[in-house]
Design an enzyme around this catalytic site. Structure first.
Site, PDB file in Angstrom:
ATOM      1  N   PRO A  12     -20.050 -27.607 -43.989  1.00 39.10           N
ATOM      2  CA  PRO A  12     -21.089 -28.566 -43.650  1.00 39.10           C
ATOM      3  C   PRO A  12     -22.388 -27.963 -43.143  1.00 39.10           C
ATOM      4  O   PRO A  12     -22.371 -26.977 -42.402  1.00 39.10           O
ATOM      5  CB  PRO A  12     -20.439 -29.428 -42.555  1.00 39.10           C
ATOM      6  CG  PRO A  12     -19.335 -28.597 -42.016  1.00 39.10           C
ATOM      7  CD  PRO A  12     -18.837 -27.775 -43.166  1.00 39.10           C
ATOM      8  N   ASN A  13     -23.455 -28.577 -43.576  1.00 41.73           N
ATOM      9  CA  ASN A  13     -24.829 -28.264 -43.155  1.00 41.73           C
ATOM     10  C   ASN A  13     -25.383 -26.976 -43.763  1.00 41.73           C
ATOM     11  O   ASN A  13     -26.565 -26.669 -43.576  1.00 41.73           O
ATOM     12  CB  ASN A  13     -24.948 -28.235 -41.620  1.00 41.73           C
ATOM     13  CG  ASN A  13     -24.581 -29.560 -41.003  1.00 41.73           C
ATOM     14  OD1 ASN A  13     -25.155 -30.581 -41.387  1.00 41.73           O
ATOM     15  ND2 ASN A  13     -23.610 -29.578 -40.109  1.00 41.73           N
ATOM     16  N   ARG A  20     -32.891 -25.123 -41.732  1.00 43.83           N
ATOM     17  CA  ARG A  20     -32.036 -25.407 -40.579  1.00 43.83           C
ATOM     18  C   ARG A  20     -32.065 -24.233 -39.610  1.00 43.83           C
ATOM     19  O   ARG A  20     -31.617 -23.141 -39.956  1.00 43.83           O
ATOM     20  CB  ARG A  20     -30.607 -25.611 -41.080  1.00 43.83           C
ATOM     21  CG  ARG A  20     -29.586 -25.734 -39.988  1.00 43.83           C
ATOM     22  CD  ARG A  20     -28.170 -25.577 -40.534  1.00 43.83           C
ATOM     23  NE  ARG A  20     -27.210 -25.717 -39.461  1.00 43.83           N
ATOM     24  CZ  ARG A  20     -25.947 -25.296 -39.529  1.00 43.83           C
ATOM     25  NH1 ARG A  20     -25.488 -24.728 -40.630  1.00 43.83           N
ATOM     26  NH2 ARG A  20     -25.151 -25.445 -38.508  1.00 43.83           N
ATOM     27  N   TYR A  25     -30.268 -18.871 -38.604  1.00 50.72           N
ATOM     28  CA  TYR A  25     -29.660 -18.718 -39.926  1.00 50.72           C
ATOM     29  C   TYR A  25     -30.573 -18.074 -40.971  1.00 50.72           C
ATOM     30  O   TYR A  25     -30.143 -17.835 -42.101  1.00 50.72           O
ATOM     31  CB  TYR A  25     -29.172 -20.083 -40.434  1.00 50.72           C
ATOM     32  CG  TYR A  25     -28.114 -20.692 -39.538  1.00 50.72           C
ATOM     33  CD1 TYR A  25     -26.880 -20.073 -39.381  1.00 50.72           C
ATOM     34  CD2 TYR A  25     -28.352 -21.863 -38.824  1.00 50.72           C
ATOM     35  CE1 TYR A  25     -25.902 -20.611 -38.549  1.00 50.72           C
ATOM     36  CE2 TYR A  25     -27.385 -22.419 -37.991  1.00 50.72           C
ATOM     37  CZ  TYR A  25     -26.167 -21.782 -37.857  1.00 50.72           C
ATOM     38  OH  TYR A  25     -25.212 -22.309 -37.037  1.00 50.72           O
ATOM     39  N   ASN A  78     -17.160 -19.616 -45.798  1.00 46.71           N
ATOM     40  CA  ASN A  78     -17.936 -19.936 -44.604  1.00 46.71           C
ATOM     41  C   ASN A  78     -17.695 -21.419 -44.338  1.00 46.71           C
ATOM     42  O   ASN A  78     -18.345 -22.286 -44.934  1.00 46.71           O
ATOM     43  CB  ASN A  78     -19.427 -19.655 -44.807  1.00 46.71           C
ATOM     44  CG  ASN A  78     -20.228 -19.902 -43.530  1.00 46.71           C
ATOM     45  OD1 ASN A  78     -19.695 -20.467 -42.567  1.00 46.71           O
ATOM     46  ND2 ASN A  78     -21.479 -19.483 -43.514  1.00 46.71           N
ATOM     47  N   ALA A  81     -19.019 -25.429 -39.279  1.00 50.66           N
ATOM     48  CA  ALA A  81     -18.458 -26.013 -38.052  1.00 50.66           C
ATOM     49  C   ALA A  81     -16.950 -26.258 -38.146  1.00 50.66           C
ATOM     50  O   ALA A  81     -16.250 -26.230 -37.127  1.00 50.66           O
ATOM     51  CB  ALA A  81     -19.184 -27.317 -37.718  1.00 50.66           C
ATOM     52  N   HIS A  84     -14.266 -24.018 -36.435  1.00 50.34           N
ATOM     53  CA  HIS A  84     -13.895 -24.126 -35.023  1.00 50.34           C
ATOM     54  C   HIS A  84     -13.034 -25.340 -34.721  1.00 50.34           C
ATOM     55  O   HIS A  84     -12.639 -25.547 -33.582  1.00 50.34           O
ATOM     56  CB  HIS A  84     -15.170 -24.189 -34.160  1.00 50.34           C
ATOM     57  CG  HIS A  84     -16.211 -23.207 -34.594  1.00 50.34           C
ATOM     58  ND1 HIS A  84     -16.003 -21.847 -34.542  1.00 50.34           N
ATOM     59  CD2 HIS A  84     -17.462 -23.372 -35.117  1.00 50.34           C
ATOM     60  CE1 HIS A  84     -17.087 -21.229 -34.997  1.00 50.34           C
ATOM     61  NE2 HIS A  84     -17.981 -22.127 -35.365  1.00 50.34           N
ATOM     62  N   ASP A  91      -4.128 -24.933 -42.311  1.00 55.55           N
ATOM     63  CA  ASP A  91      -2.850 -25.192 -42.986  1.00 55.55           C
ATOM     64  C   ASP A  91      -2.979 -24.966 -44.496  1.00 55.55           C
ATOM     65  O   ASP A  91      -2.091 -24.378 -45.116  1.00 55.55           O
ATOM     66  CB  ASP A  91      -2.374 -26.625 -42.711  1.00 55.55           C
ATOM     67  CG  ASP A  91      -1.819 -26.793 -41.297  1.00 55.55           C
ATOM     68  OD1 ASP A  91      -1.655 -25.778 -40.594  1.00 55.55           O
ATOM     69  OD2 ASP A  91      -1.558 -27.944 -40.899  1.00 55.55           O
ATOM     70  N   GLU A 102     -13.396 -14.353 -44.415  1.00 58.12           N
ATOM     71  CA  GLU A 102     -14.201 -15.324 -43.658  1.00 58.12           C
ATOM     72  C   GLU A 102     -15.598 -14.741 -43.416  1.00 58.12           C
ATOM     73  O   GLU A 102     -15.730 -13.556 -43.082  1.00 58.12           O
ATOM     74  CB  GLU A 102     -13.496 -15.574 -42.322  1.00 58.12           C
ATOM     75  CG  GLU A 102     -14.234 -16.527 -41.406  1.00 58.12           C
ATOM     76  CD  GLU A 102     -13.481 -16.756 -40.082  1.00 58.12           C
ATOM     77  OE1 GLU A 102     -12.380 -16.172 -39.887  1.00 58.12           O
ATOM     78  OE2 GLU A 102     -14.014 -17.503 -39.249  1.00 58.12           O
ATOM     79  N   HIS A 104     -19.588 -15.556 -41.676  1.00 64.42           N
ATOM     80  CA  HIS A 104     -20.569 -16.374 -40.953  1.00 64.42           C
ATOM     81  C   HIS A 104     -21.902 -15.644 -40.965  1.00 64.42           C
ATOM     82  O   HIS A 104     -21.935 -14.416 -40.781  1.00 64.42           O
ATOM     83  CB  HIS A 104     -20.127 -16.624 -39.505  1.00 64.42           C
ATOM     84  CG  HIS A 104     -18.821 -17.321 -39.431  1.00 64.42           C
ATOM     85  ND1 HIS A 104     -18.699 -18.666 -39.671  1.00 64.42           N
ATOM     86  CD2 HIS A 104     -17.568 -16.852 -39.221  1.00 64.42           C
ATOM     87  CE1 HIS A 104     -17.418 -18.997 -39.586  1.00 64.42           C
ATOM     88  NE2 HIS A 104     -16.710 -17.909 -39.320  1.00 64.42           N
ATOM     89  N   SER A 106     -24.330 -16.059 -38.746  1.00 61.12           N
ATOM     90  CA  SER A 106     -24.659 -15.674 -37.375  1.00 61.12           C
ATOM     91  C   SER A 106     -23.462 -14.971 -36.732  1.00 61.12           C
ATOM     92  O   SER A 106     -22.331 -15.087 -37.226  1.00 61.12           O
ATOM     93  CB  SER A 106     -25.026 -16.924 -36.566  1.00 61.12           C
ATOM     94  OG  SER A 106     -23.916 -17.813 -36.508  1.00 61.12           O
ATOM     95  N   ARG A 111     -22.698 -16.539 -29.491  1.00 63.16           N
ATOM     96  CA  ARG A 111     -23.224 -17.898 -29.363  1.00 63.16           C
ATOM     97  C   ARG A 111     -22.382 -18.714 -28.364  1.00 63.16           C
ATOM     98  O   ARG A 111     -21.670 -18.148 -27.547  1.00 63.16           O
ATOM     99  CB  ARG A 111     -23.292 -18.532 -30.756  1.00 63.16           C
ATOM    100  CG  ARG A 111     -24.225 -17.721 -31.689  1.00 63.16           C
ATOM    101  CD  ARG A 111     -24.388 -18.362 -33.039  1.00 63.16           C
ATOM    102  NE  ARG A 111     -24.988 -19.686 -32.914  1.00 63.16           N
ATOM    103  CZ  ARG A 111     -25.014 -20.583 -33.904  1.00 63.16           C
ATOM    104  NH1 ARG A 111     -24.471 -20.271 -35.083  1.00 63.16           N
ATOM    105  NH2 ARG A 111     -25.585 -21.757 -33.730  1.00 63.16           N
ATOM    106  N   ARG A 115     -17.907 -21.725 -30.258  1.00 60.73           N
ATOM    107  CA  ARG A 115     -17.943 -21.066 -31.581  1.00 60.73           C
ATOM    108  C   ARG A 115     -17.110 -19.778 -31.598  1.00 60.73           C
ATOM    109  O   ARG A 115     -16.990 -19.126 -32.634  1.00 60.73           O
ATOM    110  CB  ARG A 115     -19.381 -20.737 -31.974  1.00 60.73           C
ATOM    111  CG  ARG A 115     -20.239 -21.948 -32.211  1.00 60.73           C
ATOM    112  CD  ARG A 115     -21.619 -21.573 -32.722  1.00 60.73           C
ATOM    113  NE  ARG A 115     -22.574 -22.619 -32.451  1.00 60.73           N
ATOM    114  CZ  ARG A 115     -22.775 -23.703 -33.243  1.00 60.73           C
ATOM    115  NH1 ARG A 115     -22.123 -23.830 -34.374  1.00 60.73           N
ATOM    116  NH2 ARG A 115     -23.652 -24.620 -32.895  1.00 60.73           N
TER     117      ARG A 115
END
Ligand code: DQA
Length: 154
Positions: A12-13, A20, A25, A78, A81, A84, A91, A102, A104, A106, A111, A115
């Site tokens: 998301p986002n 943003r 970012y 990625n 949100a 977290h 699962d 994985e 990210h 940032s 942070r 997070r």
């Protein structure tokens, strides 16, 4: 997807990248990152299936799609949100034998405390964070090495 496809999933986002919180970012858009990934993956001999969604269940569906043995080389994720919060995503990843890296943009550990914990990490081979869009390039390199070493062992 084919066995030489790397599935790159964005949560998301991340569709808002570029505008943003650029101080966190960066100014690159998700399309810039897609192009970066396609270019680098091509040099490594992989195709890229690059996706973004704002919906948790869609991420779960996509991980399940990758679950069939040999359906893709690996997943770069990625989860934004949902990293977290999402036990459902953990699962789905835990039920999937495809290697997961994985990513990210940032450095999540520098942070807010909420997070610092990642559900995704428990199911990932490793995590790259804090290098902006270059993290996707590093993740592709990591996945390529992993796939090569698994093939050697076969
Ligand atoms: C992020 C970090 C997450 O904490 C955040 O919710 C995001 C982006 C990153 O790429 O730095 O949306 O995954």
């Amino acid at each position: 997807m084919t066995p030489s496809t790397v599935l790159i999933l964005n949560g998301p986002n991340l569709n808002l990248l570029g505008t943003r919180q650029p101080e966190i970012y960066g100014r690159e858009t998700l399309d810039d990152i897609r192009a970066l990934c396609i270019g680098h993956a091509g040099r490594l001999g992989f195709d890229v299936d690059f996706r973004q969604t704002n919906h948790e269940g869609t991420l779960v569906d996509w991980v399940q799609e990758a679950r069939a043995a040999g359906s893709c080389a690996g997943i770069i994720l990625n989860a934004a949100a949902y990293t977290h919060t999402s036990v459902a995503l953990l699962d789905a990843l835990s039920a999937c034998e495809t290697p997961v890296v994985e990513v990210h943009l940032s450095n999540i550990h520098k942070r807010e405390p909420f997070r610092h914990h990642s559900y995704v990490s428990k199911a990932a081979v490793g995590m790259i964070c804090g290098f902006g869009s270059h993290g996707y390039v590093l993740a592709l390199d990591a996945l390529a090495r992993l796939v090569a070493s698994r093939k050697e062992k076969e």
